[in-house]
Each structure stands twice: as C-alpha cells, then as structure tokens.
Design a protein around this motif. Structure first.
Motif, PDB file in Angstrom:
ATOM      1  N   GLN A  89       0.821  -1.212   0.000  1.00 29.29           N
ATOM      2  CA  GLN A  89       0.000   0.000   0.000  1.00 29.29           C
ATOM      3  C   GLN A  89       0.849   1.253   0.000  1.00 29.29           C
ATOM      4  O   GLN A  89       0.581   2.197  -0.747  1.00 29.29           O
ATOM      5  CB  GLN A  89      -0.898   0.014   1.233  1.00 29.29           C
ATOM      6  CG  GLN A  89      -2.120  -0.841   1.062  1.00 29.29           C
ATOM      7  CD  GLN A  89      -3.209  -0.404   2.005  1.00 29.29           C
ATOM      8  OE1 GLN A  89      -2.974   0.405   2.897  1.00 29.29           O
ATOM      9  NE2 GLN A  89      -4.404  -0.939   1.824  1.00 29.29           N
ATOM     10  N   VAL A  90       1.846   1.248   0.869  1.00 26.00           N
ATOM     11  CA  VAL A  90       2.700   2.430   0.989  1.00 26.00           C
ATOM     12  C   VAL A  90       3.392   2.715  -0.338  1.00 26.00           C
ATOM     13  O   VAL A  90       3.460   3.862  -0.786  1.00 26.00           O
ATOM     14  CB  VAL A  90       3.719   2.207   2.137  1.00 26.00           C
ATOM     15  CG1 VAL A  90       4.889   3.151   2.008  1.00 26.00           C
ATOM     16  CG2 VAL A  90       3.043   2.378   3.487  1.00 26.00           C
ATOM     17  N   LEU A  91       3.869   1.676  -0.991  1.00 28.74           N
ATOM     18  CA  LEU A  91       4.532   1.872  -2.285  1.00 28.74           C
ATOM     19  C   LEU A  91       3.533   2.296  -3.355  1.00 28.74           C
ATOM     20  O   LEU A  91       3.834   3.111  -4.217  1.00 28.74           O
ATOM     21  CB  LEU A  91       5.250   0.591  -2.709  1.00 28.74           C
ATOM     22  CG  LEU A  91       6.503   0.232  -1.904  1.00 28.74           C
ATOM     23  CD1 LEU A  91       7.103  -1.061  -2.403  1.00 28.74           C
ATOM     24  CD2 LEU A  91       7.539   1.345  -1.976  1.00 28.74           C
ATOM     25  N   ALA A  92       2.329   1.729  -3.273  1.00 27.21           N
ATOM     26  CA  ALA A  92       1.322   2.058  -4.281  1.00 27.21           C
ATOM     27  C   ALA A  92       0.931   3.529  -4.216  1.00 27.21           C
ATOM     28  O   ALA A  92       0.587   4.136  -5.215  1.00 27.21           O
ATOM     29  CB  ALA A  92       0.086   1.173  -4.092  1.00 27.21           C
ATOM     30  N   GLU A  93       1.028   4.093  -3.011  1.00 30.30           N
ATOM     31  CA  GLU A  93       0.548   5.453  -2.823  1.00 30.30           C
ATOM     32  C   GLU A  93       1.630   6.501  -3.015  1.00 30.30           C
ATOM     33  O   GLU A  93       1.336   7.689  -3.033  1.00 30.30           O
ATOM     34  CB  GLU A  93      -0.016   5.604  -1.403  1.00 30.30           C
ATOM     35  CG  GLU A  93      -1.394   5.010  -1.270  1.00 30.30           C
ATOM     36  CD  GLU A  93      -1.793   4.873   0.185  1.00 30.30           C
ATOM     37  OE1 GLU A  93      -1.061   5.380   1.066  1.00 30.30           O
ATOM     38  OE2 GLU A  93      -2.833   4.251   0.429  1.00 30.30           O
ATOM     39  N   ASN A  94       2.862   6.078  -3.106  1.00 31.99           N
ATOM     40  CA  ASN A  94       3.941   7.060  -3.102  1.00 31.99           C
ATOM     41  C   ASN A  94       4.953   6.762  -4.221  1.00 31.99           C
ATOM     42  O   ASN A  94       5.777   5.852  -4.095  1.00 31.99           O
ATOM     43  CB  ASN A  94       4.622   7.051  -1.729  1.00 31.99           C
ATOM     44  CG  ASN A  94       5.599   8.188  -1.569  1.00 31.99           C
ATOM     45  OD1 ASN A  94       6.311   8.544  -2.521  1.00 31.99           O
ATOM     46  ND2 ASN A  94       5.642   8.765  -0.384  1.00 31.99           N
ATOM     47  N   ALA A  95       4.889   7.543  -5.273  1.00 32.26           N
ATOM     48  CA  ALA A  95       5.714   7.285  -6.452  1.00 32.26           C
ATOM     49  C   ALA A  95       7.206   7.427  -6.132  1.00 32.26           C
ATOM     50  O   ALA A  95       8.044   6.714  -6.672  1.00 32.26           O
ATOM     51  CB  ALA A  95       5.325   8.245  -7.573  1.00 32.26           C
ATOM     52  N   GLU A  96       7.511   8.321  -5.223  1.00 34.25           N
ATOM     53  CA  GLU A  96       8.911   8.564  -4.899  1.00 34.25           C
ATOM     54  C   GLU A  96       9.527   7.348  -4.200  1.00 34.25           C
ATOM     55  O   GLU A  96      10.636   6.921  -4.510  1.00 34.25           O
ATOM     56  CB  GLU A  96       8.978   9.791  -3.983  1.00 34.25           C
ATOM     57  CG  GLU A  96      10.164  10.667  -4.224  1.00 34.25           C
ATOM     58  CD  GLU A  96      10.199  11.782  -3.204  1.00 34.25           C
ATOM     59  OE1 GLU A  96       9.103  12.323  -2.883  1.00 34.25           O
ATOM     60  OE2 GLU A  96      11.279  12.082  -2.691  1.00 34.25           O
ATOM     61  N   LEU A  97       8.772   6.810  -3.252  1.00 33.53           N
ATOM     62  CA  LEU A  97       9.253   5.620  -2.552  1.00 33.53           C
ATOM     63  C   LEU A  97       9.380   4.446  -3.518  1.00 33.53           C
ATOM     64  O   LEU A  97      10.306   3.642  -3.428  1.00 33.53           O
ATOM     65  CB  LEU A  97       8.287   5.234  -1.420  1.00 33.53           C
ATOM     66  CG  LEU A  97       8.253   6.162  -0.212  1.00 33.53           C
ATOM     67  CD1 LEU A  97       7.295   5.637   0.849  1.00 33.53           C
ATOM     68  CD2 LEU A  97       9.649   6.303   0.390  1.00 33.53           C
ATOM     69  N   ARG A  98       8.436   4.408  -4.432  1.00 34.78           N
ATOM     70  CA  ARG A  98       8.444   3.337  -5.426  1.00 34.78           C
ATOM     71  C   ARG A  98       9.716   3.433  -6.278  1.00 34.78           C
ATOM     72  O   ARG A  98      10.376   2.434  -6.555  1.00 34.78           O
ATOM     73  CB  ARG A  98       7.212   3.491  -6.308  1.00 34.78           C
ATOM     74  CG  ARG A  98       6.614   2.211  -6.766  1.00 34.78           C
ATOM     75  CD  ARG A  98       5.144   2.396  -7.000  1.00 34.78           C
ATOM     76  NE  ARG A  98       4.828   3.442  -7.946  1.00 34.78           N
ATOM     77  CZ  ARG A  98       3.870   4.359  -7.762  1.00 34.78           C
ATOM     78  NH1 ARG A  98       3.144   4.332  -6.673  1.00 34.78           N
ATOM     79  NH2 ARG A  98       3.632   5.276  -8.669  1.00 34.78           N
ATOM     80  N   ALA A  99      10.057   4.662  -6.653  1.00 32.90           N
ATOM     81  CA  ALA A  99      11.252   4.864  -7.478  1.00 32.90           C
ATOM     82  C   ALA A  99      12.512   4.480  -6.694  1.00 32.90           C
ATOM     83  O   ALA A  99      13.415   3.822  -7.221  1.00 32.90           O
ATOM     84  CB  ALA A  99      11.321   6.319  -7.935  1.00 32.90           C
ATOM     85  N   LEU A 100      12.554   4.858  -5.426  1.00 30.04           N
ATOM     86  CA  LEU A 100      13.706   4.505  -4.574  1.00 30.04           C
ATOM     87  C   LEU A 100      13.837   2.989  -4.465  1.00 30.04           C
ATOM     88  O   LEU A 100      14.927   2.429  -4.584  1.00 30.04           O
ATOM     89  CB  LEU A 100      13.510   5.080  -3.162  1.00 30.04           C
ATOM     90  CG  LEU A 100      14.029   6.477  -2.858  1.00 30.04           C
ATOM     91  CD1 LEU A 100      13.717   6.835  -1.411  1.00 30.04           C
ATOM     92  CD2 LEU A 100      15.527   6.555  -3.106  1.00 30.04           C
ATOM     93  N   SER A 101      12.690   2.347  -4.211  1.00 26.49           N
ATOM     94  CA  SER A 101      12.678   0.903  -4.037  1.00 26.49           C
ATOM     95  C   SER A 101      13.125   0.215  -5.318  1.00 26.49           C
ATOM     96  O   SER A 101      13.915  -0.735  -5.297  1.00 26.49           O
ATOM     97  CB  SER A 101      11.268   0.448  -3.648  1.00 26.49           C
ATOM     98  OG  SER A 101      11.186  -0.950  -3.666  1.00 26.49           O
ATOM     99  N   ASP A 102      12.636   0.747  -6.425  1.00 27.46           N
ATOM    100  CA  ASP A 102      12.960   0.190  -7.729  1.00 27.46           C
ATOM    101  C   ASP A 102      14.460   0.313  -8.008  1.00 27.46           C
ATOM    102  O   ASP A 102      15.095  -0.624  -8.495  1.00 27.46           O
ATOM    103  CB  ASP A 102      12.149   0.955  -8.781  1.00 27.46           C
ATOM    104  CG  ASP A 102      11.810   0.081  -9.960  1.00 27.46           C
ATOM    105  OD1 ASP A 102      11.679  -1.145  -9.745  1.00 27.46           O
ATOM    106  OD2 ASP A 102      11.694   0.610 -11.069  1.00 27.46           O
ATOM    107  N   ALA A 103      14.993   1.484  -7.685  1.00 25.10           N
ATOM    108  CA  ALA A 103      16.421   1.714  -7.913  1.00 25.10           C
ATOM    109  C   ALA A 103      17.267   0.747  -7.079  1.00 25.10           C
ATOM    110  O   ALA A 103      18.238   0.159  -7.566  1.00 25.10           O
ATOM    111  CB  ALA A 103      16.775   3.160  -7.570  1.00 25.10           C
ATOM    112  N   ASN A 104      16.858   0.561  -5.823  1.00 28.55           N
ATOM    113  CA  ASN A 104      17.588  -0.375  -4.964  1.00 28.55           C
ATOM    114  C   ASN A 104      17.530  -1.791  -5.530  1.00 28.55           C
ATOM    115  O   ASN A 104      18.523  -2.514  -5.560  1.00 28.55           O
ATOM    116  CB  ASN A 104      16.979  -0.388  -3.559  1.00 28.55           C
ATOM    117  CG  ASN A 104      17.501   0.735  -2.694  1.00 28.55           C
ATOM    118  OD1 ASN A 104      18.185   1.635  -3.193  1.00 28.55           O
ATOM    119  ND2 ASN A 104      17.180   0.699  -1.412  1.00 28.55           N
ATOM    120  N   ARG A 105      16.353  -2.142  -5.966  1.00 19.87           N
ATOM    121  CA  ARG A 105      16.176  -3.486  -6.489  1.00 19.87           C
ATOM    122  C   ARG A 105      17.093  -3.712  -7.699  1.00 19.87           C
ATOM    123  O   ARG A 105      17.734  -4.754  -7.825  1.00 19.87           O
ATOM    124  CB  ARG A 105      14.719  -3.688  -6.891  1.00 19.87           C
ATOM    125  CG  ARG A 105      14.370  -5.129  -7.230  1.00 19.87           C
ATOM    126  CD  ARG A 105      13.045  -5.202  -7.918  1.00 19.87           C
ATOM    127  NE  ARG A 105      11.977  -4.637  -7.109  1.00 19.87           N
ATOM    128  CZ  ARG A 105      11.083  -5.369  -6.451  1.00 19.87           C
ATOM    129  NH1 ARG A 105      11.117  -6.667  -6.529  1.00 19.87           N
ATOM    130  NH2 ARG A 105      10.149  -4.794  -5.735  1.00 19.87           N
TER     131      ARG A 105
END
Lengths: 238, 140
Positions: free
Chosen positions: A125-141
């Motif tokens: 949910q948190v990732l779905a709601e926040n594009a910035e966090l999603r981008a950070l998570s994606d970059a880490n991955r």
C-alpha cells in the motif's frame, strides 16, 4: 486466613458459581461474602500467591462463569483482603458506587480488539501510494538491493510512511466499531499494537459487533484484526 | 457448563485465550485500595512483543529488504491500488532494460536465491491467533 476477591455482584444475582474451583493448588473453593445489597465472590487466598498461569486462568474462569449469570464487577487479578470482615467493610463503604456500576454493566460484555499491520500488505500500500518511494525501491532493487546507505534511506522513509498509516488505521478501527458498541476504552498502552481497544457491547448485540469486525477486516485487508470476547467487563469498572 | 460462550460466527468471533487477554486481567478491573495486591514481579516475561514500527536502523534495513523482496505483481494480498502500481513498475522496468539484459538476468537469479533462503528461514506468520484448543479447556 486471607481472602481473595474475584468480583462483586448484586445480592439478587441469579447464579453465582459457589463451590467452583478458584485460585490455588489445590483450587480453593469459591464462596460468597454478603453485605447489604452486594455480594463478593471470594475464596481463601493461598500462601505466596503469584500471577501464575493457572491462577490467572482460575480468576478469569470464575468471572466468566459468574458473568454468564448476571452483572459482575470484575476485580483486577491479585487483590487480597485481610479477611471476610474486611471485604464486608469495603462493600458497605462503596455500596452505592458498586451498585451504580453493576446497573450500568448489566447485560453487557467486553470485547477487546487488537490490530496490527500485515507487513507485506502495508508495504504494498505504501509503495502504491507514493511514487517517490516506489522509485527509490525500484532503484535499490535494480542495484541488487542497494548499498547499506541506500537501504537505510529507503527503509527510513518506508518506516515513516508505515508509522503514519498506523495512526490513520487506528482511527479507522475506532470509527468502524464505535457504532456497534456502547462504550470504548483504550487498552493498556505499550503492548505493541497499532490499535488495542476494548468495547462494551450489550449481550444481545454481540453478533452485530462481530459482524462489524468482519466488515472492517474486509474493508482493510492490510490489517490483522484480533477479537477477544465476550469477556468480563474489566475495562469498564469505572 | 459453558464458561466462555461459543463464538458467534466462524471468522469474526474470538475466543479468549488467556494470553491474549492477560493484560486486561492484570491491568484492568476493579482495584480496592484497602486490599493488598499480589506482586507482579516476573510477569514481564509474558508481555507481548513490540510489533508496531519502531524507528531504528534495524527496522529500516528490514523494510528495505522487505521492499526488495516484495513481489509487486503477484503479492498474496494485493491492495486495491495495485493495478496502477504494476503498470508503472512495468514502464520503469522497460526503461531499465536498455542498461543490459545480462545484468538484469543475473540479478533476478541472485534474488531468487535470496528469496528461497529467506523463505526457508522464516516460519509463516500466523494471520491471527484465534485459539480453539484453550476454549476446550474452558468448557466442561
């Protein structure tokens, strides 16, 4: 011989569990001490009483059994009186207040509701709601998990977002269940739940309350909601 | 003789296992000043683990790892907002492909290993702790 007190009821209480096994090993038989319009549910107190599992369970069972037959003010575990006479003195001194509480609790039980986040679901949910966090998570991955600093940076922001959700979800739980109960009392703090709330529910409306909890679970699948009850109204003794 | 009335409905009712209501028995309920209170020393061991998020490095690392493992396309509990999310992830994934398919594949394999390892270590977390066995004890 000291006297252990389980709870207090009206003298007219339908059926009190006399001779039921109470605390102690062997279990001390439960009996009553009467004074005025009140009756205390007691047993002898064993020497060196400690909050052992079997004694806590005995306390709970005596109250559950007595509560099934009529209103009972449950005592907190571990209250020991010098003797039966001292119990009578307390009943006489607080008769009016105890009678008032018994009246208020008549036909009602406590339900305790605890909620936590399902971690995976709340992260979704948190990732779905926040594009910035999603981008950070994606970059880490993409970087094979990211460096220690990358992980800290992402994790700190995720933790902050989840903490925010803990607050808003606690409010969600409250608002979802308030209408199905008569009273609400916050549970003991610092036990690690995002919501820990006790509700006072009329016995004839418990099915509605449980249905409201089910509806909440459906509406908020990222919450793990536990319900415990019906219980003696520990949180509503005034 | 039924001490704890039966659960009202299959999924929504709750039993009252002692452990789950311990804090109420020990921390709520009527207290009479004139009575002596049993010492609760030693009861701490029964306290429930802290489960809410605590701001700490350990938590941050755990969340970062969890996000890394999160299967955004096939999560078991997909949130309603997920379809959008999957769309965006796929887009950014496509952009990422220009970096080179080879490193992408290697990464996927190492992730699969990591996942398999961590799955082996972690015992499944119970969804809820409804106890039915204890209820039997409480019924006669």
């Amino acid at each position: 011989m000291t006297t252990y007190v389980y709870g207090i009821a009206r003298r007219g209480h339908g059926r009190l569990p006399e001779q039921m096994g109470g605390i102690g090993d062997p279990p001390r038989p439960v009996r009553t001490v009467e004074q005025g319009d009140l009756v205390a549910l007691v047993s002898d107190a064993p020497e060196g009483l400690r909050p052992k599992r079997r004694d806590l369970l005995a306390h709970q069972n005596v109250l559950a059994e007595a509560g099934a037959g009529g209103a009972v003010l449950p005592m907190r575990f571990g209250g020991v009186s010098a003797d039966d006479e001292a119990v009578r003195a307390v009943l006489a001194e607080h008769e009016e207040r105890y009678l008032e509480r018994l009246e208020a609790l008549d036909g009602k039980v406590e339900y305790n509701v605890k909620a936590t986040h399902d971690e995976e679901a709340v992260l979704h949910q948190v990732l779905a709601e926040n594009a910035e966090l999603r981008a950070l998570s994606d970059a880490n991955r993409k970087a094979g998990g990211g460096s220690y600093e990358d992980k800290l940076r992402l994790g700190e922001r995720i933790a902050a977002a989840v903490q925010q959700r803990e607050v808003s979800d606690a409010a969600l739980v409250e608002s979802a269940l308030d209408d199905s109960a008569e009273e609400r009392s916050p549970g003991p703090q610092s036990t690690g739940w995002l919501a820990n709330i006790s509700y006072l529910v009329p016995r004839d409306a418990t099915a509605e309350f449980v249905a409201a909890v089910d509806a909440l679970r459906e509406r908020a699948p990222h919450l793990v909601v536990q319900v415990h009850g019906p219980l003696p109204p520990y949180s509503f003794t005034g | 003789m039924t001490v704890v009335p039966a659960q009202q409905s299959g999924s929504g009712g709750g039993s009252s296992g002692l452990y789950d209501v311990l804090e109420l028995v020990l921390d709520r309920g009527l207290v009479i000043d004139a009575f002596v209170r049993v010492s609760l020393v030693g009861i701490e061991i029964l306290k429930i683990d802290i489960r809410v998020v605590v701001a700490s490095v350990d938590t941050y690392l755990r969340f970062a790892e969890a996000c890394n493992r999160l299967d955004l396309e096939a999560g078991p509990k997909r949130s309603p907002g997920l379809p959008d999310l999957v769309g965006e992830i796929t887009e950014s994934g496509a952009r990422g492909k220009s970096k080179g398919a080879l490193s992408g594949a290697a990464q996927t394999i190492s992730e699969a290993f990591k996942e398999a390892r961590s799955e082996g270590e972690e015992s499944p977390r119970p969804r809820s702790r409804r106890t039915t066995t204890r209820r039997k004890e409480e019924q006669e």
